[in-house]
Design an enzyme around this catalytic site. Structure first.
Site, PDB file in Angstrom:
ATOM      1  N   LEU A  36       0.831  -1.215   0.000  1.00  0.00           N
ATOM      2  CA  LEU A  36       0.000   0.000   0.000  1.00  0.00           C
ATOM      3  C   LEU A  36       0.860   1.257   0.000  1.00  0.00           C
ATOM      4  CD1 LEU A  36      -2.908  -1.022   2.426  1.00  0.00           C
ATOM      5  CD2 LEU A  36      -2.839  -1.167  -0.064  1.00  0.00           C
ATOM      6  N   THR A 130       7.480  -5.142 -18.624  1.00  0.00           N
ATOM      7  CA  THR A 130       7.083  -4.039 -19.498  1.00  0.00           C
ATOM      8  C   THR A 130       7.855  -4.033 -20.813  1.00  0.00           C
ATOM      9  OG1 THR A 130       7.170  -1.623 -19.659  1.00  0.00           O
ATOM     10  CG2 THR A 130       8.752  -2.621 -18.189  1.00  0.00           C
ATOM     11  N   ASP A 131       7.267  -3.403 -21.825  1.00  0.00           N
ATOM     12  CA  ASP A 131       7.978  -3.246 -23.104  1.00  0.00           C
ATOM     13  C   ASP A 131       9.122  -2.241 -22.998  1.00  0.00           C
ATOM     14  OD1 ASP A 131       6.475  -0.899 -22.867  1.00  0.00           O
ATOM     15  OD2 ASP A 131       5.450  -1.103 -24.794  1.00  0.00           O
ATOM     16  N   GLU A 132       9.139  -1.444 -21.907  1.00  0.00           N
ATOM     17  CA  GLU A 132      10.161  -0.391 -21.799  1.00  0.00           C
ATOM     18  C   GLU A 132      11.571  -0.963 -21.668  1.00  0.00           C
ATOM     19  OE1 GLU A 132       9.414   3.006 -19.434  1.00  0.00           O
ATOM     20  OE2 GLU A 132       7.273   3.031 -19.883  1.00  0.00           O
ATOM     21  N   TYR A 156      13.489   3.394 -14.050  1.00  0.00           N
ATOM     22  CA  TYR A 156      12.374   2.441 -13.973  1.00  0.00           C
ATOM     23  C   TYR A 156      12.624   1.250 -14.891  1.00  0.00           C
ATOM     24  CZ  TYR A 156       7.949   0.283 -15.316  1.00  0.00           C
ATOM     25  OH  TYR A 156       6.978  -0.642 -15.630  1.00  0.00           O
ATOM     26  N   LYS A 160      13.329  -2.753 -14.061  1.00  0.00           N
ATOM     27  CA  LYS A 160      12.486  -3.855 -14.558  1.00  0.00           C
ATOM     28  C   LYS A 160      13.334  -4.822 -15.386  1.00  0.00           C
ATOM     29  CE  LYS A 160       8.549  -4.357 -14.259  1.00  0.00           C
ATOM     30  NZ  LYS A 160       7.695  -5.031 -13.220  1.00  0.00           N
ATOM     31  N   ASN A 185       1.701  -0.067 -22.879  1.00  0.00           N
ATOM     32  CA  ASN A 185       0.963   0.848 -21.992  1.00  0.00           C
ATOM     33  C   ASN A 185      -0.481   0.411 -21.774  1.00  0.00           C
ATOM     34  OD1 ASN A 185       3.263   2.546 -22.982  1.00  0.00           O
ATOM     35  ND2 ASN A 185       2.230   4.061 -21.702  1.00  0.00           N
TER      36      ASN A 185
HETATM   37  P1  NAD Z   1       0.842   0.599  -9.802  1.00  0.00           P
HETATM   38  O1  NAD Z   1       1.916   1.568  -9.469  1.00  0.00           O
HETATM   39  O2  NAD Z   1      -0.526   1.078 -10.090  1.00  0.00           O
HETATM   40  O3  NAD Z   1       0.712  -0.488  -8.631  1.00  0.00           O
HETATM   41  C1  NAD Z   1       1.822  -1.041  -8.000  1.00  0.00           C
HETATM   42  C2  NAD Z   1       1.339  -1.761  -6.739  1.00  0.00           C
HETATM   43  O4  NAD Z   1       2.486  -2.374  -6.111  1.00  0.00           O
HETATM   44  C3  NAD Z   1       0.731  -0.811  -5.695  1.00  0.00           C
HETATM   45  O5  NAD Z   1      -0.450  -1.374  -5.168  1.00  0.00           O
HETATM   46  C4  NAD Z   1       1.809  -0.716  -4.616  1.00  0.00           C
HETATM   47  O6  NAD Z   1       1.283  -0.474  -3.315  1.00  0.00           O
HETATM   48  C5  NAD Z   1       2.453  -2.092  -4.722  1.00  0.00           C
HETATM   49  N1  NAD Z   1       3.833  -2.105  -4.213  1.00  0.00           N
HETATM   50  C6  NAD Z   1       4.825  -1.220  -4.493  1.00  0.00           C
HETATM   51  N2  NAD Z   1       5.950  -1.545  -3.820  1.00  0.00           N
HETATM   52  C7  NAD Z   1       5.666  -2.684  -3.114  1.00  0.00           C
HETATM   53  C8  NAD Z   1       6.413  -3.520  -2.250  1.00  0.00           C
HETATM   54  N3  NAD Z   1       7.701  -3.270  -1.958  1.00  0.00           N
HETATM   55  N4  NAD Z   1       5.805  -4.618  -1.718  1.00  0.00           N
HETATM   56  C9  NAD Z   1       4.505  -4.896  -1.991  1.00  0.00           C
HETATM   57  N5  NAD Z   1       3.743  -4.121  -2.792  1.00  0.00           N
HETATM   58  C10 NAD Z   1       4.313  -3.033  -3.354  1.00  0.00           C
HETATM   59  O7  NAD Z   1       1.431  -0.254 -11.020  1.00  0.00           O
HETATM   60  P2  NAD Z   1       0.690  -0.855 -12.303  1.00  0.00           P
HETATM   61  O8  NAD Z   1       0.608   0.193 -13.341  1.00  0.00           O
HETATM   62  O9  NAD Z   1      -0.522  -1.569 -11.852  1.00  0.00           O
HETATM   63  O10 NAD Z   1       1.792  -1.910 -12.784  1.00  0.00           O
HETATM   64  C11 NAD Z   1       1.795  -3.239 -12.257  1.00  0.00           C
HETATM   65  C12 NAD Z   1       2.935  -4.019 -12.902  1.00  0.00           C
HETATM   66  O11 NAD Z   1       2.773  -4.041 -14.317  1.00  0.00           O
HETATM   67  C13 NAD Z   1       4.310  -3.397 -12.666  1.00  0.00           C
HETATM   68  O12 NAD Z   1       5.225  -4.434 -12.445  1.00  0.00           O
HETATM   69  C14 NAD Z   1       4.621  -2.664 -13.966  1.00  0.00           C
HETATM   70  O13 NAD Z   1       6.008  -2.616 -14.188  1.00  0.00           O
HETATM   71  C15 NAD Z   1       3.930  -3.547 -14.967  1.00  0.00           C
HETATM   72  N6  NAD Z   1       3.449  -2.891 -16.202  1.00  0.00           N
HETATM   73  C16 NAD Z   1       2.680  -1.769 -16.133  1.00  0.00           C
HETATM   74  C17 NAD Z   1       2.188  -1.200 -17.306  1.00  0.00           C
HETATM   75  C18 NAD Z   1       1.312   0.025 -17.287  1.00  0.00           C
HETATM   76  O14 NAD Z   1       1.004   0.557 -18.355  1.00  0.00           O
HETATM   77  N7  NAD Z   1       0.855   0.498 -16.141  1.00  0.00           N
HETATM   78  C19 NAD Z   1       2.501  -1.778 -18.551  1.00  0.00           C
HETATM   79  C20 NAD Z   1       3.308  -2.922 -18.576  1.00  0.00           C
HETATM   80  C21 NAD Z   1       3.758  -3.483 -17.387  1.00  0.00           C
HETATM   81  O1  DAU Z   2       5.051   0.899 -21.761  1.00  0.00           O
HETATM   82  C1  DAU Z   2       4.644   0.365 -20.547  1.00  0.00           C
HETATM   83  C2  DAU Z   2       4.823   1.406 -19.460  1.00  0.00           C
HETATM   84  O2  DAU Z   2       3.807   2.375 -19.644  1.00  0.00           O
HETATM   85  C3  DAU Z   2       4.769   0.815 -18.059  1.00  0.00           C
HETATM   86  O3  DAU Z   2       5.844  -0.058 -17.882  1.00  0.00           O
HETATM   87  C4  DAU Z   2       4.827   1.933 -17.005  1.00  0.00           C
HETATM   88  O4  DAU Z   2       4.664   1.376 -15.722  1.00  0.00           O
HETATM   89  C5  DAU Z   2       3.698   2.898 -17.287  1.00  0.00           C
HETATM   90  O5  DAU Z   2       3.763   3.976 -16.376  1.00  0.00           O
HETATM   91  C6  DAU Z   2       3.784   3.437 -18.708  1.00  0.00           C
HETATM   92  O6  DAU Z   2       4.952   4.271 -18.878  1.00  0.00           O
HETATM   93  P1  DAU Z   2       4.903   5.635 -19.727  1.00  0.00           P
HETATM   94  O7  DAU Z   2       6.006   6.497 -19.292  1.00  0.00           O
HETATM   95  O8  DAU Z   2       4.769   5.331 -21.165  1.00  0.00           O
HETATM   96  O9  DAU Z   2       3.465   6.174 -19.202  1.00  0.00           O
HETATM   97  P2  DAU Z   2       2.972   7.646 -18.798  1.00  0.00           P
HETATM   98  O10 DAU Z   2       1.501   7.575 -18.659  1.00  0.00           O
HETATM   99  O11 DAU Z   2       3.775   8.222 -17.694  1.00  0.00           O
HETATM  100  O12 DAU Z   2       3.300   8.494 -20.112  1.00  0.00           O
HETATM  101  C7  DAU Z   2       2.768   8.142 -21.383  1.00  0.00           C
HETATM  102  C8  DAU Z   2       3.374   9.104 -22.393  1.00  0.00           C
HETATM  103  O13 DAU Z   2       2.826  10.406 -22.168  1.00  0.00           O
HETATM  104  C9  DAU Z   2       4.877   9.254 -22.288  1.00  0.00           C
HETATM  105  O14 DAU Z   2       5.416   9.422 -23.597  1.00  0.00           O
HETATM  106  C10 DAU Z   2       5.072  10.530 -21.490  1.00  0.00           C
HETATM  107  C11 DAU Z   2       3.854  11.348 -21.864  1.00  0.00           C
HETATM  108  N1  DAU Z   2       3.318  12.234 -20.820  1.00  0.00           N
HETATM  109  C12 DAU Z   2       3.089  11.715 -19.588  1.00  0.00           C
HETATM  110  C13 DAU Z   2       2.565  12.491 -18.566  1.00  0.00           C
HETATM  111  C14 DAU Z   2       2.331  11.934 -17.188  1.00  0.00           C
HETATM  112  C15 DAU Z   2       2.993  13.546 -21.114  1.00  0.00           C
HETATM  113  O15 DAU Z   2       3.177  14.016 -22.257  1.00  0.00           O
HETATM  114  N2  DAU Z   2       2.457  14.322 -20.121  1.00  0.00           N
HETATM  115  C16 DAU Z   2       2.250  13.869 -18.866  1.00  0.00           C
HETATM  116  O16 DAU Z   2       1.799  14.646 -17.977  1.00  0.00           O
END
Ligand code: NAD
Ligand code: DAU
Length: 351
Positions: A36, A130-132, A156, A160, A185
Site C-alpha cells: 500500500l 514491461t515493453d520499456e 524504472y 524492470k 501501456n
Molecule cells: P501501480 O503503481 O498502479 O501499482 C503497483 C502496486 O504495487 C501498488 O499497489 C503498490 O502499493 C504495490 N507495491 C509497491 N511496492 C511494493 C512492495 N515493496 N511490496 C509490496 N507491494 C508493493 O502499477 P501498475 O501500473 O498496476 O503496474 C503493475 C505491474 O505491471 C508493474 O510491475 C509494472 O512494471 C507492470 N506494467 C505496467 C504497465 C502500465 O502501463 N501500467 C505496462 C506494462 C507493465
Molecule cells: O510501456 C509500458 C509502461 O507504460 C509501463 O511499464 C509503465 O509502468 C507505465 O507507467 C507506462 O509508462 P509511460 O512512461 O509510457 O506512461 P505515462 O503515462 O507516464 O506516459 C505516457 C506518455 O505520455 C509518455 O510518452 C510521457 C507522456 N506524458 C506523460 C505524462 C504523465 C505527457 O506528455 N504528459 C504527462 O503529464
C-alpha cells in the site's frame, strides 16, 4: 483449484487482475500481498472483502520472512507478480525505491519460491514486466519481439530489466518454472492519476492545463487493462515455463493524438464553454524520453490464441465514464485519504 499469491494487487493492473481472476475462477484461493504505497489503494478491492476465498496481506515483497510464511501457510502454487514502482517520472526524481522494490523485491520472491517449491513441478511464477526494457524505436523500426535486445533508458525500465534477468536466471540455473510477460501501456479503470490518460481526464474536468511533454509526438502502444488480464491468464495457464510473451494492443498513438482524443470525447460527454483542447500545454520534455514503443504480439497470439478484445475508441470512452463516475475515488487517492479507510478496516486485523 489453484492457490494464487498476487503481489501488488491493490495497484492498477494487479487490482483489475484480482477482480478478473476471482470472477473467472471463483474456486481458487487468492492472496493479495501489497505494501500500500501511494499507488496502492485497498478501496479498489472493497467489493471483494466479504469473499472468503480472498485474503489481503499488508506487507512488503522485500520482507522474505513474511513472504515465506505466506507461501507455506497458504500452500501457494501460483505467483502473479505485479508489485513494483511503476512511474517513469518518479524513477527520474527518486530511483532508490525502484531499485529496492523492482530488483530486491523480485529477488526476494524468487528466493522464497526456490526454497519452498523445491522439486515441485505443479507450480508457476509469472513475472509481469514491461515493453520499456527494450528501449526506444524509431518510426520505421519493426515492433519489439521477445528477442529484441534489452536497452532500458530510465531508472524504472533499468530496474524492470534487472528483474527480468533475475527471473530468467532462476529458470536457467534452478529450473524454477517462471514465465515473463512484457506488456505495452495499459489504460482503464483504477489507474493512478499520475499517468497520462487519467491525469488528462481529471485535469480537463478541473480546468487545469493538460501537460504534453516535448512536441507530443512520442508514440505508445495502448492496451485496455482487461485485455492485459486475459493475456496474463493465458500465459499463466498455458504458457511454456521459461518463456517470455510480449503483450500489446497494436494501437500505436502519439501522445498528442491521445490527448486530443480525450478532449474530443470529453467535449461530447461533458461540454464546457470552450473545447478542452484549449487547456493543452506543451511542457519541458521528460529526460531520456523514449520516442516510440510498439509490441509484436505474434507469439502469444499464435501459441496461446490470445487477442485483445477491446477497440481503442470504446475503451477510452468506457475509461472516461469510469473516471466521471468515480470522482470520489480520484479525490481520495490523490489526497491520500484512502489510507484512513485502511486504518479503519484493517488496524484490528492480524496478518
Ligand atoms: P501501480 O503503481 O498502479 O501499482 C503497483 C502496486 O504495487 C501498488 O499497489 C503498490 O502499493 C504495490 N507495491 C509497491 N511496492 C511494493 C512492495 N515493496 N511490496 C509490496 N507491494 C508493493 O502499477 P501498475 O501500473 O498496476 O503496474 C503493475 C505491474 O505491471 C508493474 O510491475 C509494472 O512494471 C507492470 N506494467 C505496467 C504497465 C502500465 O502501463 N501500467 C505496462 C506494462 C507493465
Ligand atoms: O510501456 C509500458 C509502461 O507504460 C509501463 O511499464 C509503465 O509502468 C507505465 O507507467 C507506462 O509508462 P509511460 O512512461 O509510457 O506512461 P505515462 O503515462 O507516464 O506516459 C505516457 C506518455 O505520455 C509518455 O510518452 C510521457 C507522456 N506524458 C506523460 C505524462 C504523465 C505527457 O506528455 N504528459 C504527462 O503529464
Amino acid at each position: 483449484m489453484s492457490r494464487l499469491l498476487i503481489t501488488g494487487g491493490a495497484g492498477f493492473i494487479g487490482g483489475n487482475f484480482t477482480r478478473y481472476w476471482m470472477r473467472q475462477h471463483p474456486e481458487d484461493r487468492v492472496v493479495v500481498l501489497d505494501a500500500l504505497t501511494y499507488a496502492g489503494n485497498l478501496e479498489s478491492l472493497q467489493d471483494l472483502e466479504s469473499d472468503p476465498s480472498w485474503r489481503f496481506v499488508h506487507g512488503d515483497i522485500c520482507d522474505r520472512e513474511l513472504v515465506e510464511k505466506l507461501f507455506r501457510e497458504e500452500n501457494i502454487d501460483r505467483v502473479v507478480h505485479f508489485a513494483a514502482e511503476s512511474h517513469v517520472d518518479r524513477s527520474i526524481t527518486g530511483p532508490d525505491a525502484f531499485i529496492r522494490t523492482n530488483i530486491e523485491g523480485t529477488f526476494s520472491l524468487l528466493e522464497v519460491a526456490r526454497a519452498v517449491w523445491q522439486e515441485r513441478d505443479d507450480v508457476r511464477f509469472l513475472h509481469v514486466s514491461t515493453d520499456e526494457v527494450y528501449g526506444s524505436l524509431d518510426t520505421q523500426d519493426a515492433a519489439f519481439t521477445e528477442t529484441s535486445p534489452y536497452r532500458p533508458n530510465s531508472p524504472y525500465s533499468a530496474s524492470k530489466a534487472a528483474s527480468d534477468h533475475l527471473v530468467r536466471a532462476y529458470f536457467e540455473t534452478y529450473g524454477l518454472p517462471v514465465l515473463t510477460t512484457n506488456c505495452s501501456n495499459n489504460y482503464g479503470p483504477y489507474q493512478f492519476p499520475e499517468k497520462l490518460i487519467p491525469l488528462v481526464i481529471l485535469n480537463a474536468l478541473e480546468g487545469k492545463p493538460l501537460p504534453v511533454y516535448g512536441d507530443g509526438k512520442n508514440i505508445r502502444d495502448w492496451l485496455f487493462v482487461e485485455d492485459h488480464c486475459t493475456g496474463i491468464e493465458a500465459v499463466l495457464q498455458n504458457g511454456k515455463a521459461g518463456e517470455v510473451y510480449n503483450i500489446g494492443g497494436g494501437t500505436e498513438r502519439t501522445n498528442i493524438e491521445i490527448v486530443e482524443t480525450l478532449c474530443s470525447c470529453l467535449d461530447r460527454l461533458v461540454p464546457a464553454s470552450l473545447s478542452y483542447r484549449e487547456q493543452i500545454q506543451f511542457v519541458t520534455d521528460r529526460p531520456g524520453h523514449d520516442f516510440r514503443y510498439a509490441i509484436d504480439a505474434g507469439r502469444i497470439e499464435a501459441r496461446l490464441g490470445w487477442k485483445p478484445a477491446m477497440d481503442f475508441e470504446t475503451g477510452i470512452e468506457q475509461t472516461i465514464h469510469w473516471y466521471l463516475d468515480h470522482r470520489d475515488w480520484c479525490d481520495r487517492i490523490r489526497s491520500g485519504a484512502y489510507r484512513d479507510y485502511y486504518e479503519q478496516q484493517y488496524s484490528q486485523r492480524t496478518r
